[in-house]
Design an enzyme around this catalytic site. Structure first.
Site, PDB file in Angstrom:
ATOM      1  N   SER A   1     -32.752  59.016  -5.273  1.00 46.06           N
ATOM      2  CA  SER A   1     -33.720  59.270  -4.222  1.00 46.06           C
ATOM      3  C   SER A   1     -33.989  60.768  -4.060  1.00 46.06           C
ATOM      4  CB  SER A   1     -33.188  58.703  -2.900  1.00 46.06           C
ATOM      5  OG  SER A   1     -34.067  59.013  -1.841  1.00 46.06           O
TER       6      SER A   1
ATOM      7  N   CYS B   1     -26.171  61.451   6.404  1.00 49.20           N
ATOM      8  CA  CYS B   1     -26.822  62.232   7.449  1.00 49.20           C
ATOM      9  C   CYS B   1     -25.939  62.315   8.704  1.00 49.20           C
ATOM     10  CB  CYS B   1     -28.162  61.607   7.789  1.00 49.20           C
ATOM     11  SG  CYS B   1     -28.023  59.847   8.080  1.00 49.20           S
TER      12      CYS B   1
ATOM     13  N   GLY C   1     -24.623  61.199 -10.485  1.00 49.58           N
ATOM     14  CA  GLY C   1     -24.026  62.519 -10.424  1.00 49.58           C
ATOM     15  C   GLY C   1     -23.933  63.175 -11.784  1.00 49.58           C
ATOM     16  N   GLY C   2     -24.808  64.125 -12.063  1.00 50.59           N
ATOM     17  CA  GLY C   2     -24.727  64.895 -13.300  1.00 50.59           C
ATOM     18  C   GLY C   2     -25.181  64.182 -14.551  1.00 50.59           C
TER      19      GLY C   2
ATOM     20  N   LYS D   1     -38.172  58.414  -2.210  1.00 52.53           N
ATOM     21  CA  LYS D   1     -37.579  59.482  -1.398  1.00 52.53           C
ATOM     22  C   LYS D   1     -37.151  58.932  -0.032  1.00 52.53           C
ATOM     23  CE  LYS D   1     -38.429  64.139   0.258  1.00 52.53           C
ATOM     24  NZ  LYS D   1     -37.608  63.867   1.435  1.00 52.53           N
TER      25      LYS D   1
ATOM     26  N   ASN E   1     -23.433  60.559  -3.437  1.00 47.48           N
ATOM     27  CA  ASN E   1     -24.364  61.607  -3.040  1.00 47.48           C
ATOM     28  C   ASN E   1     -23.819  62.969  -3.478  1.00 47.48           C
ATOM     29  OD1 ASN E   1     -26.582  62.849  -1.742  1.00 47.48           O
ATOM     30  ND2 ASN E   1     -26.575  61.275  -0.173  1.00 47.48           N
TER      31      ASN E   1
ATOM     32  N   LYS F   1     -25.464  54.134  -0.082  1.00 48.87           N
ATOM     33  CA  LYS F   1     -25.239  55.345  -0.865  1.00 48.87           C
ATOM     34  C   LYS F   1     -24.101  56.127  -0.218  1.00 48.87           C
ATOM     35  CE  LYS F   1     -27.529  59.050  -3.338  1.00 48.87           C
ATOM     36  NZ  LYS F   1     -28.820  59.627  -3.749  1.00 48.87           N
TER      37      LYS F   1
END
Length: 317
Positions: A26, A132, A245-246, A48, A194, A167
């Protein structure tokens, strides 16, 4: 068993069947990406993150670059749910790939309300971005508190018939605790994970390099950490784990799958090489052929032990 036919790349994520295991993370693509690559070739399209309200995001500078990583502090700028339904979803209408909405909110109640509001037949799944701040818990991220995580996800699952994916944030002591919470709350998958919380400093200016001081570290440098977390979560839960991730190509994607991931999300690499995702799909297909696999799902969890297990000594009389 070796086969001469093309491998089956489809994977199952809960109630959804994806044509292949590759999708964007996202916030790393926008509608304009449809003019660059064939988005219909992807397993899914993750949109997004949106919030219930309009948001501008954090003050610049928002990016600090390193050799093998990038520190972002974007702050989830959002045009709100109505824009998603009226403009974003139609922009992907021609793409033959399921759409995954991503949502964030300031309270558990708002997470549930937002999930209900965007429950549209054009959306195949909803991703809960729980990294968040929780305004009812002094700004601590939902995803860093198991009970706050549980409340958010249970409210979302109760509010919609659309599958919910969680997530997870890597900024916790034991991520498997949160994966289990997501499974118990009724989520059909977890995304691991994340960005990793970090900070950058400009020594000469004696100031932070980001407008928000801290940000999320992404890119190849974080892959070993997230790869380990995927492996742990895949052993801890029965629902699918989506690795993130990566990932810079198909080989990275396969590594995540061998570690236990059913599918993967490509993030920072999309800003550098827009064709990374479609090339990864082709690489996975070639990998299956080279290794005599008839289906991509055979890769998941197929990591072999480096050393043979020790055998008990034979008793002698």
């Amino acid at each position: 068993m070796v086969t001469n036919s093309a491998p089956d790349l489809s994977v199952r994520i809960g109630s959804l069947t994806l044509k292949n295991p590759v999708m964007p993370a996202s916030g790393t693509i926008a509608e304009g990406m449809t003019q660059v690559i064939d988005m219909g070739r992807l397993g899914a399209i993750v949109l997004k993150t949106i919030t219930p309200d309009l948001r501008q995001g954090t003050l610049p500078p928002r990016v600090a670059e390193y050799r093998d990583a990038t520190l972002f502090s974007i702050g989830i700028p959002s045009k709100g749910p109505d824009y998603l339904l009226e403009h974003t979803l139609p922009a992907y209408a021609a793409c033959d790939a399921p759409l995954v909405a991503s949502v964030s909110a300031d309270t558990a109640e708002d997470f549930g309300k937002l999930a209900a509001y965007i429950s549209d037949p054009r959306i195949a799944a909803i991703e809960a971005n729980i990294s968040c701040p929780n305004l009812k818990a002094d700004g601590r991220a939902f995803g860093m508190d198991p009970e706050a995580t549980r409340e958010v996800l249970e409210r979302m699952v109760a509010a919609t018939r659309i599958p919910v994916w969680a997530k997870l944030t890597p900024n916790v002591g034991d991520i498997t605790v949160f994966a289990r919470v997501a499974e118990e709350a009724g989520c059909e998958a977890v995304i691991v994970g994340n960005a990793i919380l970090g900070m950058a400093v400009d020594a000469e200016a004696m100031r932070p390099r980001l407008g928000n001081v801290m940000g999320g570290l992404t890119g190849p440098a974080v892959k070993p950490i997230l790869l380990r977390m995927v492996h742990q979560c895949a052993k801890a839960v029965q629902i699918p784990v989506i690795g993130c991730g990566g990932i810079t190509g198909g080989e990275d994607a396969v590594e995540y799958m061998l570690a236990g991931a059913t599918a993967v999300q490509v993030g920072t690499a999309n800003f550098i090489r827009p064709h990374t995702m479609t090339e990864a799909v082709d690489w996975i297909a070639d990998y299956c052929t080279r290794h005599g696999l008839s289906a991509a799902r055979e890769i998941t969890g197929a990591l072999r032990p480096l050393h043979a297990p020790a055998t008990a000594p034979t008793e002698t009389v």
